[in-house]
Design an enzyme around this catalytic site. Structure first.
Site, PDB file in Angstrom:
ATOM      1  N   ILE A   1       0.834  -1.208   0.000  1.00 48.70           N
ATOM      2  CA  ILE A   1       0.000   0.000   0.000  1.00 48.70           C
ATOM      3  C   ILE A   1       0.863   1.251   0.000  1.00 48.70           C
ATOM      4  CG2 ILE A   1      -1.752   1.303   1.247  1.00 48.70           C
ATOM      5  CD1 ILE A   1      -2.685  -1.273   2.508  1.00 48.70           C
ATOM      6  N   ALA A   2       1.805   1.314   0.946  1.00 50.01           N
ATOM      7  CA  ALA A   2       2.588   2.540   1.113  1.00 50.01           C
ATOM      8  C   ALA A   2       3.901   2.203   1.799  1.00 50.01           C
ATOM      9  CB  ALA A   2       1.805   3.566   1.929  1.00 50.01           C
TER      10      ALA A   2
ATOM     11  N   GLY B   1       6.786   4.190   4.357  1.00 50.43           N
ATOM     12  CA  GLY B   1       7.112   5.363   5.152  1.00 50.43           C
ATOM     13  C   GLY B   1       8.527   5.292   5.680  1.00 50.43           C
ATOM     14  N   GLY B   2       8.842   6.220   6.576  1.00 52.13           N
ATOM     15  CA  GLY B   2      10.195   6.272   7.112  1.00 52.13           C
ATOM     16  C   GLY B   2      10.508   5.151   8.068  1.00 52.13           C
TER      17      GLY B   2
ATOM     18  N   ASP C   1       1.801  12.059  16.768  1.00 54.86           N
ATOM     19  CA  ASP C   1       1.970  12.312  15.334  1.00 54.86           C
ATOM     20  C   ASP C   1       0.603  12.509  14.670  1.00 54.86           C
ATOM     21  OD1 ASP C   1       3.439  12.765  13.048  1.00 54.86           O
ATOM     22  OD2 ASP C   1       3.589  10.655  12.508  1.00 54.86           O
TER      23      ASP C   1
END
Length: 647
Positions: A24-25, A27-28, A141
């Site tokens: 899907i994605a 990130g860091g 966050d």
């Protein structure tokens, strides 16, 4: 090239349970995949840590701890954490899969939202944060990327506790601050500290962005944006978009105060304020704003995720906060003494503090009056660990428990200060117990056999427990009526699940009921009545004399229930009879009718029956003697015909 096609994890199965289907994605900290839970046959989101972070033992420990805390959150607006594990070096979380898009996607498509819609959207977000704050967990966050909008419009907030795990690890190892700089509260920038009020600040920034289409600060570098969060007052939304209601300005101003003490203490208080403003705004406020405001957001670059290097003392020497200015519609001024602390004074002060800390550390390590907390208390029972530490002269307190897959329930999961830390007699040590393994949802095994129910519970990771029995009007005999805990509740794997089997339908006592009522009751419960008639003159006619099976027995739908029923009275020419009517009569078989007038009814009936006649009785008086008879005494009548007695 499709990233999914070359991702080595796609197609793999983690812990022989979670199949990774597509990416899907990225990130860091992790890559997120759509996966499938092979055990429970459902879609899940799998967050797999990047390999370099998975090698960091301190990070993994913190991450697992925070993930467990997040798994304890149960709220309709929070993305649920189902499971956590490590397989072949991959540290992962299994989470609820939320089909839809992020709030960032919504803003990218629409530019900005109307005040009413923005406040309506903020309420489930704040409700989720409020649930976390009540549980002692800070998100750290809050941003549109972490707010998911389902296809059906429901709101879910993701990544609770994960930012804390990441930032804590980074601060410990490298002295850097990790976060999305556009939403960081001033105290997060200056010291990395964050409590519920930091989430409130980020929520205020997000509300500003929803109604204006941009963040309040921009800059050439993320550092410049962070500087503004520390030293400037967040502008009122109406300064960028004239015509916005003043109540909305007040919400943003209150939530984004530079001083934490001036903000709402947690998301629950901010939620109450947002709800009240949403209630008093005109219902057509969005239409009014749409007619008066130009489309699209005010142009401004957005600040992204940033790693900001701290100084040796973990402070921003050049970020000494200037006093917050007075604004009529915003907030009272802060103490202007902060303006005296220029970079020079702050550096000198921090240097003195550092020297003091170093000196204390040297004394701490060399002082002979200290001993170290034993590592063996981890995994001990809380009772034994408490006794061991108290015997060493420590004061022991119990902290809040957490779920753990390895440490047994009511055994020590962790200690504060950590094992190996030095202490002296009288120091306080906090023991944090394990709550056992992560709870698992109890499957619905209603209507299944005992063997099948046990197998399904075991396949779900649960422990089948004792078997009890109860009556049920809907579940067949020897099938499962319910479990304890009930289906869809959560239970820890090591705690047994009680299975309750059906004894079937409990037969009520139908003896004495009218035949029709008894038959109706049986049919209403799915049972088949079978009637056998009897002739008992001592009981009421047309009533149930006995039943088989007996009252209180358990039966299943479709079973046959035998009813012994007393015969009905019949009516012939206005008289009542005690059998079913006259049989055919041979006119040639005539005998004189005995005289029974004046005799007791019982004796008269026996005499007539002995002569070959049937007997019917008309009850007119309470007495028991025959007052009249028909046919009359001596009159010839066919053998087997009926003689009516009047008493």
């Amino acid at each position: 090239m499709d990233a999914t096609a070359v991702d080595p994890l796609v197609g793999q199965v983690l812990d022989r349970r979670y199949r990774i289907d597509s990416r899907i994605a990225r990130g860091g900290m992790a890559t997120v995949y759509v996966g499938h839970d092979l055990k429970l046959d459902r879609a899940v989101a799998l967050k797999v840590m990047h390999p370099n972070l998975a090698q960091d033992e301190d990070f993994v420990r913190r991450f697992i701890h925070e993930a467990k805390s997040a798994a304890g959150l149960s709220h309709p607006n929070i993305v649920s954490v189902f499971d956590q594990g490590t397989d072949r070096g991959s540290v992962y979380l299994a989470m609820e899969y939320v089909p839809g898009r992020t709030l960032r996607d919504v803003l990218a498509q629409r530019g900005r939202l109307g005040p009413g819609e923005a406040l309506e959207l903020m309420q489930p977000v704040l409700a989720a944060l409020a649930a976390a704050h009540r549980a002692g967990l800070v998100h750290r966050d809050v941003k549109p990327e972490n707010v998911l909008v389902r296809d059906d419009g429901r709101i879910k907030v993701a990544d609770f506790g994960l930012a804390r795990a990441e930032s804590a690890s980074k601060q410990t190892k490298t002295g850097v601050l990790l976060g999305t700089v556009g939403y960081l509260a001033p105290e997060q920038v200056l010291s990395g500290s964050a409590d519920a009020r930091a989430d409130v600040y980020a929520a205020g920034i997000m509300l500003f962005e929803l109604v204006t289409g941009r963040q309040p600060y921009d800059g050439d570098t993320p550092l410049a944006v962070a500087y503004k969060h520390v030293n400037e007052v967040v502008p009122l939304p109406s300064a960028l978009l004239p015509g916005l209601p003043p109540q909305l300005d007040a919400l943003v101003a209150t939530a984004t105060s530079r001083e934490p003490a001036r903000r709402p203490p947690d998301a629950a208080h901010f939620l109450a304020a947002v709800g009240e403003v949403h209630r008093v705004l005109p219902p057509d406020i969005d239409q009014i704003m749409a007619r008066s405001a130009p489309p699209g957001p005010a142009p401004a670059p957005r600040a992204g995720t940033v790693m900001i290097q701290r100084t040796e003392h973990h402070e921003f020497a050049d970020f000494a906060a200037a006093p917050e200015p007075t604004m009529a519609a915003r907030q009272p001024a802060v103490d202007r003494m902060g303006a005296l602390f220029t970079s020079r004074y702050l550096l000198v002060l921090l240097g003195v503090i550092a020297i003091g800390i170093i000196g204390w550390a040297v004394w701490y390590q060399t002082s002979g009056q200290y001993d170290t907390i034993p590592k063996t208390v981890i995994g001990m029972s809380m009772t034994d660990a408490k006794a061991k530490l108290e015997a060493a002269g420590l004061t022991v307190k119990a902290g809040k428990g957490s779920y753990d897959a390895k440490i047994a329930k009511d055994h020590v999961l962790r200690v504060s200060p950590e094992p190996g830390s030095r202490y002296k007699a009288g120091d306080v040590v906090t023991l944090y117990p394990s709550k056992g393994r992560f709870p698992i949802e109890v499957p619905d095994v209603t209507g299944k056999s005992l063997a099948d129910a046990r197998a399904e519970l075991q396949a779900s990771g649960l422990t089948p427990g004792a078997v009890e029995r109860d009556f049920s009007d809907t579940v067949a005999n020897d099938k499962v009526v319910r479990t304890d805990p009930p289906a869809h509740d959560k239970q820890q794997p090591e705690e047994p699940v009680t299975i309750v089997l059906s004894n079937g339908i409990k037969l009520v006592d139908l003896v004495g009921w009218k035949r029709e009522d008894a038959e109706n009751w049986l049919r209403q419960h799915g049972l088949n009545p079978q009637v056998q008639e009897q002739d008992d003159r001592s009981k009421k006619p047309n009533t149930v004399l006995s039943m088989s099976p007996a009252a209180g027995s358990g039966v299943s739908q479709g079973d046959t229930i035998t009813l012994q029923v007393n015969k009905k009275d019949c009516v012939i020419f206005g008289f009542f009879c005690d059998n079913g009517g006259d049989p055919p009569v041979n006119p040639q078989d005539l005998v004189p009718v005995p005289n029974v007038t004046g005799q007791p009814v019982h004796d008269a009936a026996q005499a007539l029956q002995g002569a070959g006649f049937l007997v019917a009785v008309q009850r007119r008086t309470p007495g028991d003697q025959v007052l009249a008879q028909s046919p009359a005494a001596g009159q010839p009548a066919p053998r087997g015909s009926r003689v009516i007695l009047v008493r």
